[in-house]
Write an enzyme that holds these catalytic residues in place. Sequence first.
Site, PDB file in Angstrom:
ATOM      1  N   GLU A  95       0.829  -1.214   0.000  1.00  0.00           N
ATOM      2  CA  GLU A  95       0.000   0.000   0.000  1.00  0.00           C
ATOM      3  C   GLU A  95       0.859   1.257   0.000  1.00  0.00           C
ATOM      4  O   GLU A  95       0.344   2.369  -0.089  1.00  0.00           O
ATOM      5  CB  GLU A  95      -0.967  -0.014   1.192  1.00  0.00           C
ATOM      6  CG  GLU A  95      -0.316   0.020   2.575  1.00  0.00           C
ATOM      7  CD  GLU A  95       0.147  -1.348   3.099  1.00  0.00           C
ATOM      8  OE1 GLU A  95       0.626  -2.178   2.302  1.00  0.00           O
ATOM      9  OE2 GLU A  95       0.046  -1.558   4.324  1.00  0.00           O
TER      10      GLU A  95
ATOM     11  N   CYS B 255      16.302  -6.981   0.148  1.00  0.00           N
ATOM     12  CA  CYS B 255      16.477  -8.145   1.027  1.00  0.00           C
ATOM     13  C   CYS B 255      17.816  -8.816   0.763  1.00  0.00           C
ATOM     14  O   CYS B 255      18.258  -9.648   1.543  1.00  0.00           O
ATOM     15  CB  CYS B 255      15.352  -9.136   0.827  1.00  0.00           C
ATOM     16  SG  CYS B 255      15.416  -9.908  -0.776  1.00  0.00           S
TER      17      CYS B 255
HETATM   18  P1  NAD Z   1       5.942  -5.832   5.260  1.00  0.00           P
HETATM   19  O1  NAD Z   1       6.057  -7.177   5.889  1.00  0.00           O
HETATM   20  O2  NAD Z   1       5.659  -4.663   6.133  1.00  0.00           O
HETATM   21  O3  NAD Z   1       4.756  -5.836   4.155  1.00  0.00           O
HETATM   22  C1  NAD Z   1       4.693  -6.823   3.159  1.00  0.00           C
HETATM   23  C2  NAD Z   1       3.231  -7.035   2.780  1.00  0.00           C
HETATM   24  O4  NAD Z   1       2.526  -7.503   3.927  1.00  0.00           O
HETATM   25  C3  NAD Z   1       2.533  -5.756   2.322  1.00  0.00           C
HETATM   26  O5  NAD Z   1       1.722  -6.048   1.209  1.00  0.00           O
HETATM   27  C4  NAD Z   1       1.706  -5.347   3.530  1.00  0.00           C
HETATM   28  O6  NAD Z   1       0.523  -4.675   3.189  1.00  0.00           O
HETATM   29  C5  NAD Z   1       1.397  -6.670   4.194  1.00  0.00           C
HETATM   30  N1  NAD Z   1       1.255  -6.545   5.641  1.00  0.00           N
HETATM   31  C6  NAD Z   1       1.922  -5.684   6.458  1.00  0.00           C
HETATM   32  N2  NAD Z   1       1.535  -5.846   7.733  1.00  0.00           N
HETATM   33  C7  NAD Z   1       0.608  -6.826   7.735  1.00  0.00           C
HETATM   34  C8  NAD Z   1      -0.166  -7.461   8.768  1.00  0.00           C
HETATM   35  N3  NAD Z   1      -0.053  -7.095  10.041  1.00  0.00           N
HETATM   36  N4  NAD Z   1      -1.001  -8.451   8.413  1.00  0.00           N
HETATM   37  C9  NAD Z   1      -1.124  -8.822   7.120  1.00  0.00           C
HETATM   38  N5  NAD Z   1      -0.421  -8.263   6.114  1.00  0.00           N
HETATM   39  C10 NAD Z   1       0.429  -7.276   6.406  1.00  0.00           C
HETATM   40  O7  NAD Z   1       7.266  -5.621   4.402  1.00  0.00           O
HETATM   41  P2  NAD Z   1       7.761  -4.294   3.664  1.00  0.00           P
HETATM   42  O8  NAD Z   1       8.211  -3.314   4.687  1.00  0.00           O
HETATM   43  O9  NAD Z   1       6.774  -3.888   2.651  1.00  0.00           O
HETATM   44  O10 NAD Z   1       9.041  -4.874   2.878  1.00  0.00           O
HETATM   45  C11 NAD Z   1      10.316  -4.954   3.431  1.00  0.00           C
HETATM   46  C12 NAD Z   1      10.579  -6.333   4.000  1.00  0.00           C
HETATM   47  O11 NAD Z   1      10.434  -7.312   2.987  1.00  0.00           O
HETATM   48  C13 NAD Z   1      12.021  -6.484   4.500  1.00  0.00           C
HETATM   49  O12 NAD Z   1      12.002  -7.229   5.686  1.00  0.00           O
HETATM   50  C14 NAD Z   1      12.698  -7.263   3.380  1.00  0.00           C
HETATM   51  O13 NAD Z   1      13.821  -8.018   3.765  1.00  0.00           O
HETATM   52  C15 NAD Z   1      11.588  -8.148   2.942  1.00  0.00           C
HETATM   53  N6  NAD Z   1      11.815  -8.639   1.588  1.00  0.00           N
HETATM   54  C16 NAD Z   1      12.195  -9.928   1.444  1.00  0.00           C
HETATM   55  C17 NAD Z   1      12.455 -10.426   0.188  1.00  0.00           C
HETATM   56  C18 NAD Z   1      12.870 -11.854  -0.002  1.00  0.00           C
HETATM   57  O14 NAD Z   1      12.895 -12.295  -1.126  1.00  0.00           O
HETATM   58  N7  NAD Z   1      13.193 -12.597   1.039  1.00  0.00           N
HETATM   59  C19 NAD Z   1      12.327  -9.592  -0.935  1.00  0.00           C
HETATM   60  C20 NAD Z   1      11.926  -8.279  -0.758  1.00  0.00           C
HETATM   61  C21 NAD Z   1      11.673  -7.809   0.528  1.00  0.00           C
END
Ligand code: NAD
Length: 496
Positions: free
Chosen positions: A175, A280
């Site tokens: 979002e 990541c």
């Molecule tokens: P995030 O976990 O905050 O959000 C990811 C998704 O989850 C979003 O679509 C968000 O709307 C949803 N979300 C957030 N809180 C939620 C909740 N309480 N319940 C249900 N859904 C929820 O992650 P971010 O800040 O958008 O991205 C960064 C993170 O992603 C970092 O930790 C990074 O390392 C990780 N990442 C990992 C990879 C990988 O391949 N391992 C790749 C890219 C990013």
Amino acid sequence: MSIIGHLINGESHNDYTRSQDVYNPSTGQVASQVALADKTTVEQAISAAQQAFPAWRDTPVAKRAQIMFRYKTLLEENAERICELVGQQHGKIVHDAMGELTRGIENVEYACAAPEVLKGEHSRNVGPGIDSWSEFQALGVVAGITPFNFPVMVPMWMFPMALMCGNSFVLKPSERDPSATMLIAELLHQAGLPAGVFNVVNGDKEAVDTLLTDPRVAAVSFVGSTPIAEYIYSTATANGKRCQALGGAKNHAIIMPDADLDNAVNSLLGAAFGSSGERCMALSVAVAVGDEIADRLVDGLTQQMQNLKVGAYSDKENDFGPLISAEQRDKVEMYISSAEADGATVVVDGRNTQVAGYPDGFYVGGTLIDHVTETMKAYQEEIFGPVLCVVRVDSMEQGMQLINKHQFGNGTCLYTRDGEAARYFSDNIQVGMVGINIPLPVPVSYHSFGGWKRSLFGDLHAYGPDAVRFYTKRKTITQRWPSASVREGVNFSFPS
Ligand code: NAD
């Protein structure tokens, strides 16, 4: 102010009861609003996907692949528009956004090979007059939930192959920067995808929870932070769904005394500070073997870091841009301060960075912290900012023990000229993606991407060959056509 809505059954949906600000992180100003889908809206998207599924599944795979071919061309033709939207809402500099898009398009290219990868397995005459084969059948409606840091590439890790396998899809992008994702979804429809096969709902926890619990959703792919990945995996599997949930990281590079130091310094700079460290696969810990190499490494990095350019996404000369939000900037600064309070040395300090003309942007400058130890919070947790920690060890073995003990196991790298050390390292390190003199060992689209330990929950990695297995279920058919020459009597023993 413009509202970013949803794409359901091939049409825009802009009605909403809740919405959220979307920022331009370079200026720190609110630029638009994103609608947050409620349960009913997500259910409409699932219904559209469910209705579209049978005809799509039965569309010959070569015809499905032709849509992907057209999609690749449209993505290339619209590359500048896509990267501009990534820059506006994420803050990534245009050259970096172009790198992200290119890696995304590689997944589209691999998905074009669906007729080849879905051929299945065939054995003739497994018994007298009996043939047997395995097919890989579509699952049905599948969902993807993606993070802010790759609003184009990470969704393209998921939907191209999921669609080519005959599934219909509901995507819930981040979002925080949804517009580039909406544009690539529109282009997919321009390429000829039938309405309802691919739907996008913007939203937060309410939307995600609906996808995790609705019985019509067969599988969920998630990429994001580890605490949310754990929640997604446990909830989706408890609701009978197939799930892969990729989480956070802390990627270490070991620098051996025999390493080509200039090369290591240059590649560490890009891998630690590119995209403000919001990757990541960012290398956030340099493990130097021996004090001599550590001192030279810190000197080399310090000198080069004087030339780092941090600023707005729109200036191509900048090396990296702002962080995604004011909260993330404050969090990164908190980690720097905590390392300092724990006794580490902040050699280059990016806190309180000011960028001329952008006083309210969410900037942190490149930061180098020496003498970090494994007990420090800044070492144990993912910072997700332009911060490189240096840890000093006496041997490669000691460095490997650190990495193997760490909660995360996404990527790692060894800098050395010693082939034997490199082989030992890649054989024994407890990490999913390993580089030897390669700082960001992100697998190409025809391999698969994934970490170990708390960096991935599930059995299969993302994209590549694992995606074909994740997005299909195997069915094995054993067939005989009885004839006068091959006819059995009654047999009560197990067929052998
Ligand atoms: P995030 O976990 O905050 O959000 C990811 C998704 O989850 C979003 O679509 C968000 O709307 C949803 N979300 C957030 N809180 C939620 C909740 N309480 N319940 C249900 N859904 C929820 O992650 P971010 O800040 O958008 O991205 C960064 C993170 O992603 C970092 O930790 C990074 O390392 C990780 N990442 C990992 C990879 C990988 O391949 N391992 C790749 C890219 C990013």
